[in-house]
Enzyme design. Structure first.
Site, mmCIF file in Angstrom:
data_model
loop_
_atom_site.group_PDB
_atom_site.id
_atom_site.type_symbol
_atom_site.label_atom_id
_atom_site.label_comp_id
_atom_site.label_asym_id
_atom_site.label_seq_id
_atom_site.Cartn_x
_atom_site.Cartn_y
_atom_site.Cartn_z
ATOM 1 N N TYR A 199 -8.149 -2.465 7.130
ATOM 2 C CA TYR A 199 -7.354 -1.305 7.556
ATOM 3 C C TYR A 199 -8.074 0.005 7.253
ATOM 4 C CZ TYR A 199 -3.570 2.154 6.594
ATOM 5 O OH TYR A 199 -2.785 3.267 6.518
ATOM 6 N N HIS A 234 -10.834 0.651 9.633
ATOM 7 C CA HIS A 234 -10.516 0.590 11.068
ATOM 8 C C HIS A 234 -10.582 1.995 11.686
ATOM 9 C CE1 HIS A 234 -8.309 -0.120 14.776
ATOM 10 N NE2 HIS A 234 -8.378 -1.418 14.550
ATOM 11 N N MET A 248 -2.121 -4.782 9.167
ATOM 12 C CA MET A 248 -1.001 -3.949 8.701
ATOM 13 C C MET A 248 0.280 -4.536 9.277
ATOM 14 S SD MET A 248 -0.501 0.150 9.302
ATOM 15 C CE MET A 248 0.807 1.113 8.547
ATOM 16 N N HIS A 307 0.891 -1.164 0.000
ATOM 17 C CA HIS A 307 0.000 0.000 0.000
ATOM 18 C C HIS A 307 0.931 1.216 0.000
ATOM 19 C CE1 HIS A 307 -3.640 2.244 1.232
ATOM 20 N NE2 HIS A 307 -2.936 2.814 2.189
ATOM 21 N N VAL A 322 0.657 0.338 12.746
ATOM 22 C CA VAL A 322 1.091 -1.073 12.742
ATOM 23 C C VAL A 322 0.763 -1.744 14.076
ATOM 24 C CG1 VAL A 322 3.086 -2.625 12.584
ATOM 25 C CG2 VAL A 322 2.950 -0.637 11.074
ATOM 26 N N ILE A 380 -3.522 -1.927 14.151
ATOM 27 C CA ILE A 380 -4.374 -2.540 13.129
ATOM 28 C C ILE A 380 -3.721 -3.843 12.679
ATOM 29 C CG2 ILE A 380 -5.507 -2.180 10.900
ATOM 30 C CD1 ILE A 380 -5.329 0.849 11.379
#
Lengths: 109, 109
Positions: free
Chosen positions: B77, B80, B42, B10, B36, B39
């Site tokens: 993600y 979230h 990720m 991403h 990181v 979530i």
């Protein structure tokens, strides 16, 4: 924040012109990848098509990422005859593109 | 051409608004990196400032790259709450940006 020692990533985000044929794109991607075999400071190459769902890709369709050991290595790559020859084939079929180099840096907590 | 199994990158290429203070940018980068920890899908994050010499960066100044195990992970993600909260702080200070996701693919010869 810590930089990975020496590594510099060279990222090209591109949109091909509408009329570019898939077979032509495949050939160009192979030619791009083959630069790793021809230009010593270019250490790796990978690519991919946009699979994002957020619709924030601004029309760009492909990412190409190569890695170098230094910014000097990228300068050598840019001037290398194999790169110049490839760029003369590749850039004319792009509708738009961004080329950005960066030293991948992580964040420690 | 072979896709790395499952991995999806991403990539956000951005230009901050001129008036954004360096300290503010540092805080936002820490906030981005901290996702990181918040979530699950990720898996990694790194970033860097443009160091290119070709002048093809089209004004973009920063690259942010995170990695996920699947496109479904990126969808999780995006939705979230921690990402939504961060994006509401981050996106307003960007003058322009591109977000593109791709499955890194290598080329075999």
């Amino acid at each position: 924040m810590e930089e990975a020692k020496g590594v510099v990533k060279h990222v090209l985000v591109a949109k091909f012109k509408e009329e570019t044929l898939p077979a032509q794109i495949d050939e160009l991607i192979k030619g791009y990848a083959n630069l790793v075999n021809l230009i010593e400071p270019m250490k790796s190459f990978h690519w991919g098509k946009d699979v994002s769902i957020e619709n924030l890709h601004q029309g760009f369709t492909h990412v190409f990422e190569s890695a170098f050991e230094s910014t000097e290595g990228i300068a050598e790559y840019i001037d290398h005859p194999a790169h110049v020859e490839f760029a003369n084939l590749f850039l004319p079929v792009l509708e738009k593109f961004v080329v950005i180099d960066y030293k991948p840096t992580t964040v420690s907590f």
